[in-house]
Scaffold this active site. Structure first.
Site, PDB file in Angstrom:
ATOM      1  N   ASP A   1       2.541   1.637  17.546  1.00  0.00           N
ATOM      2  CA  ASP A   1       2.187   0.355  16.944  1.00  0.00           C
ATOM      3  C   ASP A   1       2.754  -0.807  17.765  1.00  0.00           C
ATOM      4  O   ASP A   1       3.805  -0.682  18.393  1.00  0.00           O
ATOM      5  CB  ASP A   1       2.761   0.329  15.519  1.00  0.00           C
ATOM      6  CG  ASP A   1       2.392  -0.919  14.756  1.00  0.00           C
ATOM      7  OD1 ASP A   1       1.192  -1.096  14.474  1.00  0.00           O
ATOM      8  OD2 ASP A   1       3.292  -1.718  14.438  1.00  0.00           O
TER       9      ASP A   1
ATOM     10  N   GLU B   1      -1.020   0.502  20.940  1.00  0.00           N
ATOM     11  CA  GLU B   1      -1.831  -0.571  20.349  1.00  0.00           C
ATOM     12  C   GLU B   1      -1.616  -1.848  21.175  1.00  0.00           C
ATOM     13  O   GLU B   1      -0.610  -2.528  21.041  1.00  0.00           O
ATOM     14  CB  GLU B   1      -1.430  -0.819  18.893  1.00  0.00           C
ATOM     15  CG  GLU B   1      -2.281  -1.912  18.247  1.00  0.00           C
ATOM     16  CD  GLU B   1      -1.716  -2.423  16.932  1.00  0.00           C
ATOM     17  OE1 GLU B   1      -2.509  -2.825  16.072  1.00  0.00           O
ATOM     18  OE2 GLU B   1      -0.480  -2.437  16.770  1.00  0.00           O
TER      19      GLU B   1
ATOM     20  N   GLY C   1      -0.327   6.959  -4.447  1.00  0.00           N
ATOM     21  CA  GLY C   1       0.021   8.356  -4.653  1.00  0.00           C
ATOM     22  C   GLY C   1      -0.503   9.352  -3.637  1.00  0.00           C
ATOM     23  O   GLY C   1      -0.201  10.544  -3.722  1.00  0.00           O
TER      24      GLY C   1
ATOM     25  N   ASN D   1      -4.248  12.549  -3.287  1.00  0.00           N
ATOM     26  CA  ASN D   1      -3.001  12.799  -4.004  1.00  0.00           C
ATOM     27  C   ASN D   1      -2.889  14.292  -4.308  1.00  0.00           C
ATOM     28  O   ASN D   1      -3.456  14.784  -5.273  1.00  0.00           O
ATOM     29  CB  ASN D   1      -2.955  11.980  -5.295  1.00  0.00           C
ATOM     30  CG  ASN D   1      -1.593  12.020  -5.975  1.00  0.00           C
ATOM     31  OD1 ASN D   1      -0.757  12.845  -5.636  1.00  0.00           O
ATOM     32  ND2 ASN D   1      -1.379  11.126  -6.919  1.00  0.00           N
TER      33      ASN D   1
ATOM     34  N   ASN E   1       5.250  13.308  -7.047  1.00  0.00           N
ATOM     35  CA  ASN E   1       6.031  12.463  -6.132  1.00  0.00           C
ATOM     36  C   ASN E   1       5.452  11.056  -5.988  1.00  0.00           C
ATOM     37  O   ASN E   1       5.789  10.342  -5.042  1.00  0.00           O
ATOM     38  CB  ASN E   1       6.169  13.145  -4.760  1.00  0.00           C
ATOM     39  CG  ASN E   1       4.838  13.316  -4.041  1.00  0.00           C
ATOM     40  OD1 ASN E   1       3.837  12.696  -4.381  1.00  0.00           O
ATOM     41  ND2 ASN E   1       4.819  14.170  -3.027  1.00  0.00           N
ATOM     42  N   ASP E   2       4.612  10.633  -6.933  1.00  0.00           N
ATOM     43  CA  ASP E   2       4.012   9.290  -6.824  1.00  0.00           C
ATOM     44  C   ASP E   2       5.068   8.191  -6.851  1.00  0.00           C
ATOM     45  O   ASP E   2       4.877   7.119  -6.271  1.00  0.00           O
ATOM     46  CB  ASP E   2       3.011   9.070  -7.963  1.00  0.00           C
ATOM     47  CG  ASP E   2       1.764   9.929  -7.806  1.00  0.00           C
ATOM     48  OD1 ASP E   2       1.677  10.666  -6.812  1.00  0.00           O
ATOM     49  OD2 ASP E   2       0.883   9.862  -8.677  1.00  0.00           O
TER      50      ASP E   2
ATOM     51  N   ASP F   1      -0.621  11.592  -0.407  1.00  0.00           N
ATOM     52  CA  ASP F   1       0.558  12.200   0.193  1.00  0.00           C
ATOM     53  C   ASP F   1       0.193  13.279   1.213  1.00  0.00           C
ATOM     54  O   ASP F   1      -0.992  13.534   1.469  1.00  0.00           O
ATOM     55  CB  ASP F   1       1.461  12.778  -0.900  1.00  0.00           C
ATOM     56  CG  ASP F   1       0.710  13.660  -1.892  1.00  0.00           C
ATOM     57  OD1 ASP F   1      -0.296  14.282  -1.500  1.00  0.00           O
ATOM     58  OD2 ASP F   1       1.128  13.735  -3.068  1.00  0.00           O
TER      59      ASP F   1
END
Length: 619
Positions: free
Chosen positions: A331, A360, A164, A139, A144-145, A166
């Site tokens: 993905d 993937e 949190g 964090n 910006n959490d 980032d």
């Protein structure tokens, strides 16, 4: 009379202002928000979104040719395709007319590309990829959490909540990642995910042109790339073509009913992707596999719709140019229409010939995996080429976490699993370009499977550092982190100790690591920093020998260098006779272990400690 005229003029001005304001508000979104001049593919599809925008006739300045204007059953969308051939970086003006009068205009920027952008170098077998779940790593900006515009707020007490971590946390710890021997970072998705809960994983994106504010801003992502490039590191974006999130803004107002795959009642994919290549498969099974939704919260994108295919292709290219990316991991790659995905990959690699994309393909059969790699001979049987440069070696992944737990070998367990795996490499068109790993954010944690046995961890890391392919390490494993997948995904995605202010244990610094954490880290760092400069284990020829007594020996060699790797998977000491390996030992007299610096005589035998491996540079 004068007052009446003044009043009339005032009313006309007011009406004009109101009309002007409503006109400007007419366009709510433009995607891509800007583009780049001098791209190889000059066709650019711009999506304009706003209430009843389809009623207007579009034109553009600078004598730019409009090649196509497409409207759908939803009047709030207008897809305008222009020809950017020979256009320089400039600002275009789109005009929207009704009854031959311009109702409003929209500026659109064509930006200048970076020098030599098309020929950017991507990641390859000389790299080691460090996989991070950004919310759980560090964090760097506690402000910006949470974000007022998004539903889920930061709550570190909830194992499955937003914690949190980032982009700023990654930037602040690039030196740590580099010191580990990693050259490349793959972050799980960073785009906005506005799910009500569990949004931290990022795979249910609600806006694919916007970084999630809880991670930072688009500009922060650009800054991460720039800071990494200063350190000669590469940035890989986790891209999702198969689905978006249920809260994506287009779900609320679909461009067309065929933008997403839909059934009369909710239909989830059966995940049996063998049906795609199965010559005996029913059409129904294939349809449910490809068109069924991954989960109820992830609407399935219909890449057979040309508008969708173009949208996703341009979105991917936009991120490459804008952020200066070095590669993609994609993905759920083979959950989408195979032809559409082949076209998507081809469009990107046409624009960037050296750009690597790993898909993937979560299957545990070498033939099924090899089918999906570019130029596969297996795919060619059905006249299919995926155009996908790289695949993830899931067969090897499952063997790593089982074989090193098997002290008493039988015909088909223990180290023979690795031999049998590599014996199938003839199926792949390019074994150097396969992603190899022991775990990731979706699998069992390696250290948990090994019951936090450091010698077994060392065996696994040694294998990844010395066999063919591109090694990937999952964050935290290098300090002994684990997690029990049977307790849920949150347990295999725990916070990195030291990533948050106030953490009692800060494993991001040498001084903050516990003695046990230091043992894991120091070994991993030494091994992968050695690997950085050894071409033999990047692209050298591999020769291996059938395991005996649960020991396994292989060589990686170029004209200039030979590396001998010896594994003892037994709980007891083993003596390995070297006569058998003369084919590769040749005239070499000794080998120096890259971890301890100890020299071993190769003339007759090598003594191996229990559950250990040697990586010997032959001299």
């Amino acid at each position: 009379m004068k007052n009446q005229k003044t009043s009339l003029i005032y009313k006309l001005i007011l009406i004009a202002l109101i009309f002007s304001a409503s006109a400007k508000a007419q366009i709510q979104k433009v995607e891509p928000p800007f583009w780049y001049a001098e791209m190889k593919n000059p066709e650019l599809q711009i999506m304009f979104y706003g209430k009843n925008i389809a009623q207007y006739e579009a034109s553009v300045s600078n004598n730019v040719v409009i090649k196509n204007v497409e409207k759908t059953e939803n009047p709030n969308y207008l897809f305008v395709t222009i020809d950017t051939q020979n256009l320089k970086a400039s600002e275009l003006i789109f005009s929207f007319k009704t009854k031959n009068k311009v109702a409003f205009t929209q500026k659109y920027s064509l930006k200048e590309r970076r020098a030599n952008s098309a020929n950017r170098k991507s990641y390859d077998a000389s790299d080691m990829i460090y996989l991070i779940m950004p919310d759980r790593f560090a964090n760097g900006n506690a402000k910006n959490d949470s974000d007022a515009s998004l539903t889920e707020k930061g709550n570190r007490q909830d194992p499955s909540g937003r914690h949190g971590g980032d982009i700023e946390g990654i930037i602040k710890n690039l030196d740590y990642i580099s010191s580990l021997g990693a050259t490349t970072i793959w972050n799980t998705p960073l785009c906005e995910d506005n799910d009500k809960q569990h949004s931290y994983h990022g795979y249910a994106q609600s806006d694919v042109y916007k970084i999630d504010p809880r991670y930072g801003t688009n500009e922060d992502y650009v800054r991460l790339s720039a800071e990494m490039h200063k350190k000669d590191m590469k940035l890989v974006m986790d891209y999702v073509t198969n689905h978006w999130g249920i809260t994506h803004w287009m779900i609320k107002d679909m461009p067309t009913k065929t933008w997403f795959n839909q059934f009369e009642t909710f239909t989830q994919t059966h995940h049996r992707r063998e049906v795609i290549t199965d010559p005996h498969a029913s059409k129904l099974d294939q349809e449910i596999c490809i068109d069924g939704w991954f989960v109820p919260s992830m609407p399935d994108l219909n890449l057979r719709n040309p508008l969708v295919a173009k949208y996703l292709t341009q979105n991917a290219i936009w991120w490459i140019e804008y952020v200066n990316l070095d590669g993609f991991r994609v993905d759920t790659y083979n959950y989408s229409d195979p032809t559409a995905m082949a076209n998507w990959a081809k469009s990107i690699t046409n624009e960037y010939p050296n750009f690597n994309i790993v898909g993937e393909i979560w299957m545990h059969n070498q033939a099924s995996l090899a089918y999906w790699q570019k130029d596969s001979k297996i795919g060619a049987i059905e006249n299919y080429n995926s155009n996908l440069p790289s695949v993830m070696d899931f067969t090897l992944q499952s063997q790593i976490t089982s074989a090193f737990n098997e002290d008493n070998p039988t015909w088909d367990n223990g180290l023979i699993k690795f031999y049998n795996n590599f014996a199938m490499d003839f199926l792949y068109p390019n074994t150097d370009n396969i992603l190899i790993f022991a775990e990731n954010h979706d699998t069992d944690r390696m250290n948990d499977k090994f019951k936090y046995d450091l010698p077994k961890y060392k065996l696994a890391m040694t294998l990844l550092a010395t066999i063919r392919g591109i090694p990937q390490v999952y964050y935290g494993s290098e300090i002994g982190m684990g997690g029990d997948k049977s307790k849920g995904d949150a347990d295999i995605r725990q916070d990195f100790p030291g990533g948050w202010a106030g953490d009692k244990n800060n494993a991001l610094t040498a001084a903050g690591r516990t003695p046990e954490q230091a043992k894991y880290f120091d070994f991993t760092s030494k091994l992968f920093n050695w690997r950085k400069s050894n071409e033999a284990v990047h692209f050298g020829k591999m020769t291996h020998y059938i395991p005996e007594n649960n020991t396994y020996v292989y060589f990686r060699s170029t004209d200039a260098k030979t590396v001998m790797v010896v594994f003892n998977n037994n709980a007891k000491e083993q003596i390995v006779k070297t006569n058998r390996f003369k084919e590769n030992i040749k005239n070499f007299k000794s080998g120096k272990d890259v971890i301890t610096g100890k020299t071993f005589d190769l003339s007759s035998e090598i003594t191996l400690e229990p559950k250990s491996a040697l990586v010997l540079e032959l001299e």
